[in-house]
Motif scaffolding. Structure first.
Motif, PDB file in Angstrom:
ATOM      1  N   GLY A 226      48.251  39.651  35.988  1.00 21.82           N
ATOM      2  CA  GLY A 226      47.269  39.178  35.010  1.00 21.82           C
ATOM      3  C   GLY A 226      45.900  39.790  35.257  1.00 21.82           C
ATOM      4  O   GLY A 226      45.779  41.005  35.465  1.00 21.82           O
ATOM      5  N   GLY A 229      45.202  42.514  38.079  1.00 23.96           N
ATOM      6  CA  GLY A 229      45.752  43.879  38.124  1.00 23.96           C
ATOM      7  C   GLY A 229      47.234  43.879  38.429  1.00 23.96           C
ATOM      8  O   GLY A 229      47.980  43.069  37.887  1.00 23.96           O
ATOM      9  N   PHE A 244      41.313  46.461  35.050  1.00 23.41           N
ATOM     10  CA  PHE A 244      40.211  47.077  34.320  1.00 23.41           C
ATOM     11  C   PHE A 244      39.410  45.928  33.696  1.00 23.41           C
ATOM     12  O   PHE A 244      39.983  45.093  32.993  1.00 23.41           O
ATOM     13  CB  PHE A 244      40.774  48.016  33.244  1.00 23.41           C
ATOM     14  N   GLY A 255      51.531  42.080  29.121  1.00 18.95           N
ATOM     15  CA  GLY A 255      52.595  42.564  30.001  1.00 18.95           C
ATOM     16  C   GLY A 255      53.507  43.558  29.289  1.00 18.95           C
ATOM     17  O   GLY A 255      53.963  44.541  29.880  1.00 18.95           O
ATOM     18  N   ALA A 283      46.709  47.725  29.085  1.00 20.90           N
ATOM     19  CA  ALA A 283      47.031  46.296  28.985  1.00 20.90           C
ATOM     20  C   ALA A 283      45.752  45.466  28.905  1.00 20.90           C
ATOM     21  O   ALA A 283      45.688  44.471  28.169  1.00 20.90           O
ATOM     22  CB  ALA A 283      47.879  45.869  30.180  1.00 20.90           C
TER      23      ALA A 283
HETATM   24  N1  LIG Z   1      42.153  39.288  31.782  1.00 21.79           N
HETATM   25  C1  LIG Z   1      42.603  40.518  32.092  1.00 21.79           C
HETATM   26  N2  LIG Z   1      41.720  41.469  32.492  1.00 21.79           N
HETATM   27  C2  LIG Z   1      42.152  42.705  32.834  1.00 21.79           C
HETATM   28  N3  LIG Z   1      43.454  43.082  32.814  1.00 21.79           N
HETATM   29  C3  LIG Z   1      44.367  42.179  32.426  1.00 21.79           C
HETATM   30  C4  LIG Z   1      43.999  40.839  32.054  1.00 21.79           C
HETATM   31  N4  LIG Z   1      45.129  40.168  31.727  1.00 21.79           N
HETATM   32  C5  LIG Z   1      46.151  41.047  31.867  1.00 21.79           C
HETATM   33  N5  LIG Z   1      45.703  42.254  32.298  1.00 21.79           N
HETATM   34  C6  LIG Z   1      46.518  43.456  32.587  1.00 21.79           C
HETATM   35  O1  LIG Z   1      47.752  43.289  31.925  1.00 21.79           O
HETATM   36  C7  LIG Z   1      48.829  43.325  32.875  1.00 21.79           C
HETATM   37  C8  LIG Z   1      49.904  42.368  32.422  1.00 21.79           C
HETATM   38  O2  LIG Z   1      49.392  41.067  32.329  1.00 21.79           O
HETATM   39  P1  LIG Z   1      50.199  39.798  32.891  1.00 21.79           P
HETATM   40  O3  LIG Z   1      49.469  38.587  32.377  1.00 21.79           O
HETATM   41  O4  LIG Z   1      50.350  39.924  34.359  1.00 21.79           O
HETATM   42  O5  LIG Z   1      51.629  39.984  32.231  1.00 21.79           O
HETATM   43  P2  LIG Z   1      52.436  39.075  31.192  1.00 21.79           P
HETATM   44  O6  LIG Z   1      51.730  39.250  29.876  1.00 21.79           O
HETATM   45  O7  LIG Z   1      53.803  39.671  31.202  1.00 21.79           O
HETATM   46  O8  LIG Z   1      52.379  37.687  31.736  1.00 21.79           O
HETATM   47  C9  LIG Z   1      48.197  42.979  34.217  1.00 21.79           C
HETATM   48  O9  LIG Z   1      48.951  43.553  35.268  1.00 21.79           O
HETATM   49  C10 LIG Z   1      46.819  43.610  34.074  1.00 21.79           C
HETATM   50  O10 LIG Z   1      46.885  44.988  34.398  1.00 21.79           O
END
Ligand SMILES: Nc1ncnc2c1ncn2[C@@H]1O[C@H](COP(=O)(O)OP(=O)(O)O)[C@@H](O)[C@H]1O
Ligand SMILES: [Mg+2]
Length: 317
Positions: A226, A229, A244, A255, A283
């Motif tokens: 999330g 990173g 980022f 994701g 992302a």
């Molecule tokens: N608030 C945020 N700020 C920066 N990058 C984010 C944020 N939320 C998600 N990301 C990016 O998106 C990727 C996937 O988000 P994540 O929430 O982990 O996956 P999913 O949507 O499958 O639950 C993270 O690994 C990160 O690189």
């Protein structure tokens, strides 16, 4: 011989209705969603040659999904039109506790996917097959279709990418764990998010989780964290990739965007860490707009964000 497709994804594409305005508003913004369809559109926007495999209803919503995929330059020759089941839909409502999803996908055309639907020659001509736990959770026949797609892919030397995308509304944890662990052991790349594996493994610490994924049989793991990173583990190297920084407004599909972009960059020749850096930017950008598909960035937007430019300039060579 060079493959015809860089990435072929399999799953369910749906039409989205996102409630807009005050609580008593009757306005919904129409969009699209579905984890593997978001991922394949993200990959196509990064320049990968993509195809999507699903079943759609013979209805206006199915035609809208088909039109979307074609507009995004995603090959739809492997999409089956089902004359007697509807295209899946979902609604998004916004409340004090964030947003809530309500699905109308039970009995959907995609949940009637079956192994005989699979375009075997297309799967054999791809570099990557991308599937998810949601593709498996929607029905027993969809789960069999995923299993068969993986079998065909592995036999043909098509690599398998797998995002468990655990959704306990769709299947109970014990069944999900059995299917996901069996699939994990067959994939070349495993792309879970922290919440997914925390529940599957019963481990909280990210590095411990990555070890667990390797022990369960995944050779290459990216753990998405999330706003923190991600952790990339490939070729015996574990690397933390920083997020980022953005002002996130809606993390739906972040994701999925990561998955599609990461695969597109691997196909373009990046190593795992470079691909993850690029995917983390894509992302993050995907969280800065509402909905799953509309804010998925293209190559130029990621390049501009990485180089700090806000006006169009030359993309990377
Ligand atoms: N608030 C945020 N700020 C920066 N990058 C984010 C944020 N939320 C998600 N990301 C990016 O998106 C990727 C996937 O988000 P994540 O929430 O982990 O996956 P999913 O949507 O499958 O639950 C993270 O690994 C990160 O690189
Ligand atoms: Mg996810």
């Amino acid at each position: 011989m060079r493959a015809t497709f860089d990435i072929v994804a399999l799953g369910e594409a749906m039409v989205e209705f996102n409630h807009a305005g005050p609580r008593d508003s009757r306005t919904y913004m129409q969009g699209f969603g579905g984890d593997t369809s978001n991922a394949i559109i993200a990959a196509a926007r990064q320049g990968a040659r993509c195809a999507y495999l699903t079943r759609l209803g013979d209805d206006e919503f199915g035609r809208m999904c088909l039109y979307l995929l074609r507009t995004e330059r995603v090959d739809t020759s492997g999409v089956v039109i089902d004359p007697s089941a509807p295209t899946g839909l979902y609604f998004v409502h916004h409340g004090p506790a964030g947003h809530a999803f309500a699905y109308r996908r039970t009995g959907s055309a995609a949940s009637r996917m079956q192994p005989a639907d699979l375009p075997v020659a297309l799967l054999e001509r791809a570099t990557w097959l991308h599937v998810s736990g949601i593709s498996q959770a929607i029905s027993a026949s969809a789960a069999r279709t995923v299993r068969e797609a993986i079998r065909v892919a592995r036999q043909a030397g098509t690599k398998v990418s797998y995002d468990p995308n655990l959704r306990l509304k769709l299947w109970p944890l014990e069944r999900a764990r059995g299917v996901i662990l069996a699939t994990l052991a067959l994939c070349d790349l495993f792309l879970p998010s922290l919440d997914d594996v925390r529940q599957l493994a019963g481990i909280d610490d990210p590095e411990g989780i990555v070890d667990w994924c390797h022990r369960m049989g995944a050779p290459h793991v990216v753990l998405k964290l999330g706003s923190q990173g991600c952790l990339v583990s490939a070729g015996g190297q574990l690397t933390a990739v920083a997020p980022f920084p953005v002002d996130a407004v809606d993390a739906t599909g972040a994701g999925d965007c990561f998955d599609g972009t990461y695969l597109a960059r691997l196909v373009a020749g990046d190593d795992a860490v470079s691909a993850a850096r690029w995917a983390a930017v894509a992302a993050a950008l995907a969280t800065t707009g509402q909905g799953a598909v509309a804010p998925l960035p293209g190559v130029q937007a990621v390049w501009n964000a990485l180089t700090g430019r806000d006006r169009a300039s030359g993309p990377p060579s």
